[in-house]
Motif scaffolding. Sequence first.
Motif: not given
Length: 143
Positions: A48-64
């Motif tokens: 079976t497939a093993v999935v690994q994920r990482y969510r990188c939350v951007l700094p507020p200034a970059m997100a805006l």
Amino acid sequence: MNADACGPIAGRETLTEWAREQGVRVRVACEDWESITYEAVSPGPDGTAVVQRYRCVLPPAMALRRLRLTYIVGLWHDVGGAACNHVRRVVPPVLSSADEAARHDVTLVAAALVEAERRAVCGATVDNLTVYTVQRAQYWRPF
């Protein structure tokens, strides 16, 4: 698919190291104005497939900044006499592009995403999709 079979991934470096050990590549699985999710998929011991994920939350200034540059792209195509609509949020590939160039780029990206995600379901292809709106996300309002 089995998400996080080896435990949670603490950072992008950890994900990259895990992917290197498994002999697979890390790719961008999802991207929006506030975060980027990286993913690596490897075959597990039982096949079976093993999935690994990482969510990188951007700094507020970059997100805006990314929110101000994000576009909403609406596309449609004909399916047996009925209109099939697709809407995608797209961040331009080149953030410093002029508005006209960015609109062109996000249209191409949105059409490619729709084809990759929906072709088997509704027959959407880059060739049969027609753009009906391209708007900045910060100004977009649902009907």
